[in-house]
Design an enzyme around this catalytic site. Structure first.
Site, PDB file in Angstrom:
ATOM      1  CD  GLU A 174      -3.170  -0.765   0.223  1.00  0.00           C
ATOM      2  OE1 GLU A 174      -3.078   0.217  -0.541  1.00  0.00           O
ATOM      3  OE2 GLU A 174      -4.158  -1.518   0.248  1.00  0.00           O
TER       4      GLU A 174
ATOM      5  CD  GLU B  59      -3.423  -7.305   2.765  1.00  0.00           C
ATOM      6  OE1 GLU B  59      -4.495  -6.794   3.151  1.00  0.00           O
ATOM      7  OE2 GLU B  59      -2.339  -6.692   2.774  1.00  0.00           O
TER       8      GLU B  59
HETATM    9  C1  IPT Z   1      -5.151  -3.859   3.660  1.00  0.00           C
HETATM   10  C2  IPT Z   1      -3.759  -3.669   4.170  1.00  0.00           C
HETATM   11  O1  IPT Z   1      -2.817  -4.061   3.217  1.00  0.00           O
HETATM   12  C3  IPT Z   1      -3.503  -4.426   5.426  1.00  0.00           C
HETATM   13  O2  IPT Z   1      -2.308  -3.955   6.006  1.00  0.00           O
HETATM   14  C4  IPT Z   1      -4.636  -4.282   6.378  1.00  0.00           C
HETATM   15  O3  IPT Z   1      -4.777  -2.946   6.723  1.00  0.00           O
HETATM   16  C5  IPT Z   1      -5.884  -4.747   5.731  1.00  0.00           C
HETATM   17  O4  IPT Z   1      -6.144  -3.984   4.600  1.00  0.00           O
HETATM   18  C6  IPT Z   1      -7.078  -4.605   6.628  1.00  0.00           C
HETATM   19  O5  IPT Z   1      -6.970  -5.230   7.832  1.00  0.00           O
HETATM   20  S1  IPT Z   1      -5.539  -2.428   2.732  1.00  0.00           S
HETATM   21  C7  IPT Z   1      -7.269  -2.493   2.491  1.00  0.00           C
HETATM   22  C8  IPT Z   1      -7.906  -1.347   3.180  1.00  0.00           C
HETATM   23  C9  IPT Z   1      -7.602  -2.469   1.053  1.00  0.00           C
END
Ligand code: IPT
Length: 954
Positions: free
Chosen positions: A415, A485
């Site tokens: 990010e 993720e």
């Molecule tokens: C995503 C982030 O990469 C991760 O660090 C964490 O924040 C996760 O979301 C949420 O728990 S970014 C997401 C807002 C697209």
């Protein structure tokens, strides 16, 4: 000596000065080393320049200072407090400037050299810091060594000539905020301090300044090629392979390859100058071919998790035992891959991944997410002034970790938008280590990367990518895909993992994914059990968004992890055992099935009536076979019958004992006879009561009062659940978020209007309408009660009326029991399950007490349902369902659960509240990703369900 208070280095974008070039990390060689971990003296000031640097001089009297454990974070040791934000910078965004209020911790340690420390005249000693957040300035014996940034990266200083036999003074000034903070905007607690080891290392003359182990595997020939490059002349030996060659010289021999499933390591030694460095060599080749990531010639499927470093008391200062526990837990739950979100972990963690077998996506310590608030304007990754800092970070990661066979992908960070700095990092990494692909999610065109990666995509979009229908940049179309993720494990959930896994297994381009995330970052706290964002009075915070792991802060597996284990199990046991056989498929990428033993059990009504071993051939990866089951036992009693087949470890491994269950399958052989009550007794009015078989009712309201000796309160239709984090959803979601909508429509305050109490010859019928104030829609709920001498039947008929635009949270009845503790049931268990997270529920006989039925989500919310329950006994009552139901029992009401912010808000009352649910709405992943798939919606539709109640000895 003049004392300085200059602090320009804090806001300087440079990565530091005085630091040695990065090099490979290794735990220990035969060279001397001295750990400087332990109790240090500590002083905290409010600003970077509040104190001058006189504390660093020899003879300074710090006896009045506090003591602090190093490694550690001062905010977790009573000095200041932690603060949590997801992506917002907790200070004004004006790079590279940081606030005047800049907590600064002066750390002092006085140490003697051990008696056998080598002659200091060779000048060969370095001081290593494995991790300091966020900026440190270092002095030894009054001489300044330099200063650095890059919190989760190692930094070394040469110190040889400064050392004395005794009374060495090491002084470290640590600033919480620095220019580096702009590059470290990860979603986690801000935790300043010296949080990883501090070590003094002797470097004998002629020892290798650095070394790079190249150990590839040729899967066609079955040979490995080893070449150890080193800045020094030396020899490399691997006794088990008969290797003894000079550094820089390649040698090819037959070897067993390394993979996450078969983590074969060969012990070797690099001898250079006066040092013998132990090597742990794993032969493997990572390549991109046919648009896929292949290791040793085979496509791998990542069944991964995102791992932040976390300990509920020590924060990111993890000890070796905790790191090992993480790896063991992952291995025992069939996890085969880790993304080190969002920074290189303690290096010992990677040793464990090599040893026990996990694929690693090693991610650089880089995130600038907060710039999204200004449309990524002034993003450091697109500003040449910051590029040296970015390259320094890339180099510190790659050089430190390059010798780990487990590391198969480098990741630039998380990010951080897009920009030239990222391109420079990717170019540098490709040049330094062409043997591993480069990952970064934020650039959807994949200009700098070798894999297409996204986060939180809905199933349909993942499927499109799997089919190659996603279009996009030409380069991207040729690349493999994974979800870096997905499956947001915040609170109760995630749902939908099995549906993702089906897609990953159906489409070759989809190389799996990494669930977000491994552990809840709850801070152990007397006030709350576990604290989360806001609990320390932070001005800005993101609440419990920091508690979104598959394990609780104490590393107890959550139901989400148990589900994930089942979903990703490496052996499929399927089939139609009515035909007398099951189909066993080896879903490993490398290992055959010889490590597993199989066992069958034949169960009637959840009781095992016969069991035995099941011979299964040692299938190769991808192979499958029909395996005959034995004849069902002739003497089996009548009832609902199941075959259960398990794959267990035949012998103990480094990560689990013999008998550990790796995979299982269960198949119904015969259906369950449905319970019913022939209405042999009719309702009888007498005074204020109506009696019906064993039960009594309030004559005016038709409310159930008792069943035999068991008092029952408040039995009625229930549609509300304490909304989960995934129900509530994240504010940025474009899809409908059901939690807030349910509340807006009033589903948490349904009113029950009594329309009729009808006493007929064979049944008592109570007619009601259930609806919230201010709305025109509702549910007609008709309770029809029948009985024989000992049993009471209830059929609930529900008919929605009006314009229902939302699904229901739940649909069933709830009631209170005066006393209940033990719970026995036949149905899904042993753990919690919801419609889209139910594959791990095994049909059997289970028992628990009411407290154990609760799942301790750090922020309390709906939890604890047991699925597919045929019957249950608690509080002296037996309930049978037609059809099966979800069972929940707790010592507080749903309303209490809904109102609670922390586990300590849940205070047990005298009543046990029981929910018998005909259906529940799915969980989904909307706390960050998509909601439940439509097929897991609980739509407001006509429904009918029945229960049979009877009293049993409690
Ligand atoms: C995503 C982030 O990469 C991760 O660090 C964490 O924040 C996760 O979301 C949420 O728990 S970014 C997401 C807002 C697209």
């Amino acid at each position: 000596m003049s004392f300085r208070t200059d602090t320009a280095y804090v806001e300087d974008v440079s990565p530091g000065s005085g630091v040695l070039p990065p090099r490979a990390w290794y735990a220990a060689s035969d060279a001397k080393s001295l750990s400087l971990n332990g109790s240090w003296r500590f002083r905290l000031s409010d600003t970077a320049d509040a104190e001058d640097d006189s504390f660093a001089r020899e003879g300074y009297d710090a006896s009045g200072w506090a003591e602090l454990a190093v490694p550690g974070h001062w905010v977790l040791q009573g000095h200041g407090s932690p603060a949590y934000t997801n992506h917002l910078y907790p200070f004004p965004v004006d790079p590279p400037r940081v606030p005047t209020e800049n907590p600064t911790g002066d750390h002092l340690r006085v140490f003697d050299l051990p008696g056998d420390w080598p002659d200091r005249s060779d000048g060969g000693a370095v001081l290593r810091f494995d991790g300091v957040e966020s900026c440190a300035r270092v002095w030894l014996n009054g001489a300044e060594l330099g200063e650095f940034k890059g919190s989760r990266l190692p930094h070394e200083f040469t110190v040889g000539a400064l050392l004395k036999p005794a009374g060495n003074v090491l002084a470290v000034r640590v600033h919480q905020w620095s220019s580096g903070s702009y590059l470290e905007d990860q979603d986690q607690w801000w935790l300043p301090g010296i949080f990883r080891d501090v070590t003094l290392l002797h470097r004998p003359a002629g020892s290798a300044p650095d070394f790079f182990v190249h150990a590839s595997y040729d899967h066609a020939a079955g040979t490995g090629t080893l070449r150890v490059d080193s800045g020094a002349l030396g020899r490399v030996s691997v006794p088990d392979l008969g290797i003894d060659v000079a550094t820089g010289e390649p040698v090819t021999v037959p070897v067993e390859p390394w993979s996450a499933e078969t983590p074969r390591l060969y012990d070797g030694v690099l001898a250079a100058g006066g040092e013998q460095v132990p090597l742990r060599i794993g032969f493997r080749t990572v390549e991109l071919s046919d648009g896929l990531i292949k290791v040793n010639g085979r496509t791998v499927l990542f069944k991964g998790v995102n791992r932040h470093e976390w300990h509920p008391e020590r924060g990111r200062a993890l000890d070796l035992a905790t790191m090992r526990e993480d790896v063991l837990l992952m291995k025992r739950h069939n996890v085969n891959a880790v993304r080190t979100s969002h920074y290189p972990p303690h290096p010992a963690f990677l040793d464990l991944c090599d040893e026990l077998g996990l694929w690693v996506v090693d991610e650089c310590d880089l995130e600038t997410h907060g710039f999204i608030e200004q449309g990524w304007r002034d993003n450091p990754v697109d500003d040449d002034r910051w590029t040296p800092a970015l390259l320094d970070r890339a180099a510190r990661m790659v050089e430190r970790d390059k010798n780990h066979p487990a590391v198969v992908v480098w990741s630039l960070g998380n990010e951080a938008g897009t920009g030239r700095g990222l391109t420079a990092m990717a170019e540098w990494i490709h040049g330094r280590d062409p043997s591993r692909p480069v990952h970064y999610e934020g650039d959807f065109d994949c200009r700098d990367t070798d894999v297409y990666s996204r986060m939180y995509l809905p199933h349909a979009e993942v499927e499109r990518i799997g089919r190659g229908l996603d279009g996009g940049a030409r380069r991207r179309r040729e690349l493999p895909f994974f979800l870096c993720e997905y499956g947001h494990a915040m609170g109760n959930g995630p749902g939908g993992l099995a549906d993702y896994q089906r897609l990953f297994e159906a489409h070759e381009r989809l190389q799996g994914g990494f669930v977000w995330e491994w552990i809840d970052h709850g801070v152990k706290d007397e006030r709350f059990g576990y604290a989360y964002g806001g609990d320390f009075g932070e001005e800005l915070h993101d609440g419990n968004f920091v508690c979104d792991g598959l394990v609780f802060p104490d590393r107890r597996p959550s139901p989400g992890l148990v589900e994930y284990k089942k979903v990703i199990e490496p052996v499929a046991i399927e089939g139609d055992p009515v035909g007398g056989a099951v189909r066993v498929t080896n879903k490993h990428d490398f290992a055959d099935l010889s490590a597993l033993a199989f066992a069958w059990a034949y169960q009637v009504d959840g009781e095992t009536v016969a069991s035995g071993a099941l011979p299964v051939p040692p299938l190769a990866p991808g192979e499958s076979a029909e395996v005959k089951l034995p004849e069902p036992p002739a003497a089996a009693p009548a009832g609902e019958a199941h075959w259960t087949v398990r794959a267990l470890l035949a012998a103990g491994t480094a990560w689990a004992p013999a008998g550990h269950v790796v995979a299982w399958g269960q198949f119904a052989v015969s259906a369950r006879p449905r319970p019913s009550v022939p209405a042999s007794r009719g309702p009888v009015r007498g005074g204020s009561l109506i009696t019906l078989g064993p039960a009594s009712f309030d004559a005016r309201t038709g409310a159930l009062r008792a069943i035999g000796p068991v008092a029952v309160t408040g039995l009625r239709l229930d549609v509300w659940r304490a909304t989960t984090d995934n129900d509530d959803g994240a504010p940025w979601q474009s899809d409908v978020r059901h939690g807030p909508l349910w509340r807006e429509l009033g589903l948490h305050r349904m009113r029950h209007r009594l329309d009729a109490v009808e006493v007929a010859e064979d049944a008592l019928t109570v007619r009601t309408r259930v609806a919230p104030a201010a709305r025109e829609f509702g549910l007609s709920a008709v309770y029809r009660w029948t009985a024989d001498a000992t049993r009471l039947g209830l059929t609930v008929s529900v008919t929605p009326d009006g314009d229902w635009t939302v699904p229901l949270p739940r649909l069933g009845v709830r009631f209170g029991l005066a006393a209940a503790d033990r719970v026995r049931w036949y149905g899904g268990g042993p753990g919690e399950a919801y419609p889209d997270s139910v594959t791990a529920a095994e049909v059997g006989r289970w028992q628990s007490d009411v407290d154990e039925l609760q799942t301790p989500y750090v922020r309390p919310q709906e939890n604890g349902a047991r699925a597919g329950v045929r019957w249950a006994e608690l509080g002296g009552l037996r309930v049978e369902g037609d059809p099966e139901f979800f069972l929940t029992a707790r010592r507080w009401t749903t309303e209490h659960l809904d109102a609670a912010a922390h586990l300590t808000d849940l205070v047990p009352g005298d009543t046990v509240w029981v929910n018998l649910d005909h259906a529940l709405h799915g969980l989904g992943s909307q706390s960050c990703g998509p909601g439940p798939l439509p097929r897991y919606f609980l739509r407001a539709e006509p429904a009918r369900f029945s229960f049979v109640f009877s009293a049993v000895p409690a």
